[in-house]
Motif scaffolding. Structure first.
Motif, short mmCIF file in Angstrom:
data_model
loop_
_atom_site.label_atom_id
_atom_site.label_comp_id
_atom_site.label_asym_id
_atom_site.label_seq_id
_atom_site.Cartn_x
_atom_site.Cartn_y
_atom_site.Cartn_z
N ASP A 192 22.10 72.57 77.99
CA ASP A 192 22.11 72.55 79.46
C ASP A 192 21.04 71.62 80.04
OD1 ASP A 192 24.08 74.96 80.31
OD2 ASP A 192 23.05 75.40 78.42
N HIS B 105 29.37 76.00 73.73
CA HIS B 105 28.57 76.04 74.96
C HIS B 105 28.51 77.46 75.51
CE1 HIS B 105 26.82 74.83 78.73
NE2 HIS B 105 27.81 75.39 79.40
N HIS C 102 24.67 77.71 78.33
CA HIS C 102 25.51 78.02 79.49
C HIS C 102 24.87 78.97 80.50
CE1 HIS C 102 29.11 78.56 81.90
NE2 HIS C 102 29.17 79.86 81.61
N HIS D 291 21.59 69.07 82.01
CA HIS D 291 21.93 68.87 83.44
C HIS D 291 21.16 67.70 84.05
CE1 HIS D 291 24.60 72.27 84.11
NE2 HIS D 291 23.81 73.00 83.34
N ASP E 271 26.71 70.71 78.69
CA ASP E 271 26.20 70.52 80.05
C ASP E 271 25.11 69.45 80.07
OD1 ASP E 271 28.03 72.22 81.15
OD2 ASP E 271 26.59 73.68 81.91
N HIS F 132 21.67 79.70 81.07
CA HIS F 132 20.32 79.32 81.52
C HIS F 132 19.37 80.52 81.45
CE1 HIS F 132 22.00 75.72 84.02
NE2 HIS F 132 22.64 75.88 82.90
N HIS G 165 30.41 71.84 82.73
CA HIS G 165 30.07 70.78 83.69
C HIS G 165 30.49 69.41 83.15
CE1 HIS G 165 27.90 72.72 87.01
NE2 HIS G 165 27.62 73.65 86.11
#
Ligand SMILES: [Fe+2]
Length: 331
Positions: free
Chosen positions: A101, A232, A252, A103, A133, A254, A165
């Motif tokens: 993640d 994920h 996924h 991001h 992600d 967090h 995402h």
């Protein structure tokens, strides 16, 4: 905490230093950024979070330097020994570093991704698992994040799966960019790593909300073989347990991202997401590690839930005995 306090006092010292006179719009932006920084700073002190302070310092170039200095302290490297049934002798002590993640985007700038990659490389892992992600909303960040991740180094390779995402932004584009940087993207398939005459399958599936196909990913793996699965979404755990996967690495959630005192986490509150939200767990023959990840969504903050790089040490199981056959496997 000491490092953070020092950073704040340095910021105040810089604030007192003579500054170039900004134009009208620049002055308003600067004023807003200043108040925003102070607000986040106070909030983070209130709730004991320190990751939010990173973002408080991320607004201006001057702050970015400070942000970079404290960032290493903000990502928690967590160490875990995981005992795996039927782990081949040559892979005893195998070390896996997981990045999840990320991001990359407005909330997690380029240099922050770079810091996470440097930290992962410093651990000199055998395997690096990237559990999806990589981006949040914009295609513009795909190639930059892939370029940084292309500098990851691990003895047996760097393996990736895509997150929800990534699918929303463009799964093909993300996978292509990662492959271009030498990262092996596991889309409903597995690969085999070899060492000392032994093999260890590493499988990966697409995101559970999109085109995950676990039986396809596991096809051809021996039933008695220890298997690591990258997924994920941790909700794959039930299916993974049915197929007797040894170890699942997920992200996924967090870790809830914002964990308020008494109220608990803001994200991941539904009953099916309360379990397998963060850290180690097991279901039947399958163990899972769910990383809190690096980046954030919805809000650019983490509260009492720091970013995490799990460092997993695989060990043989004490009472190793052969488990029943995996459904649908060759033997
Ligand atoms: Fe995510």
């Amino acid at each position: 905490m000491r490092a953070i306090r020092r950073t704040i006092s340095e910021t105040e010292a810089l604030d007192r230093a003579p500054q170039p006179r900004p134009d009208k719009i620049g002055a308003r932006t600067e004023k807003f950024a200043h108040h925003w920084d102070r607000l986040i700073e106070r909030w983070s002190r209130e709730f004991g979070s320190s990751f939010v302070e990173d973002y408080a310092f991320a607004g201006t170039e001057r702050h970015r330097v400070l942000h970079r200095r404290v960032y290493d302290g903000r990502i928690e490297v967590t160490e875990h020994r995981i005992r795996v049934h039927n782990l081949p002798e040559s892979f005893c002590g195998l070390r896996i570093v997981q990045l999840s993640d990320i991001h990359h985007g407005l909330f997690l700038p380029f240099h922050a991704v770079l810091d996470a990659v440097e930290l992962a490389n410093r651990l000199q892992p055998d395997v690096i698992a990237l559990t999806g992600d990589f981006v949040t909303y914009s295609r513009a960040y795909i190639e930059p994040v892939a370029a940084i991740l292309g500098t990851l180094r691990a003895r047996h390779g760097v393996f990736a799966v895509l997150g929800n995402h990534d699918f929303r932004v463009g799964a093909e584009g993300v996978a292509r960019a990662l492959r271009h940087e030498g990262i092996e993207v596991l889309r409903n398939r597995h690969t085999i790593i070899r060492h000392g005459g032994h093999t260890l399958p590493i499988a990966g599936i697409d995101d559970l909300w999109y085109s995950a196909d676990l039986p396809r990913a596991l096809r051809g793996i021996r039933a008695d073989s220890a298997t690591v699965l990258l997924s994920h979404n941790p909700q794959i755990i039930r299916r993974a347990a049915y197929y007797r996967v040894s170890l699942v690495l997920s992200g996924h959630t967090h870790g809830g991202q914002v964990r308020l005192p008494f109220a608990g986490s803001i994200f991941g509150r539904s009953p099916e997401r309360m379990r397998f939200k963060s850290g180690w767990d097991r279901l039947g023959p399958t163990q899972i590690y769910v990383s809190r990840g690096i980046g954030t969504v919805v809000l650019p903050v983490r509260v009492r839930c720091p970013a995490e790089i799990p460092h997993l040490h695989l060990q043989p199981h004490d009472s190793d005995r052969s488990l029943p056959h995996r459904p649908g496997s060759e033997n």
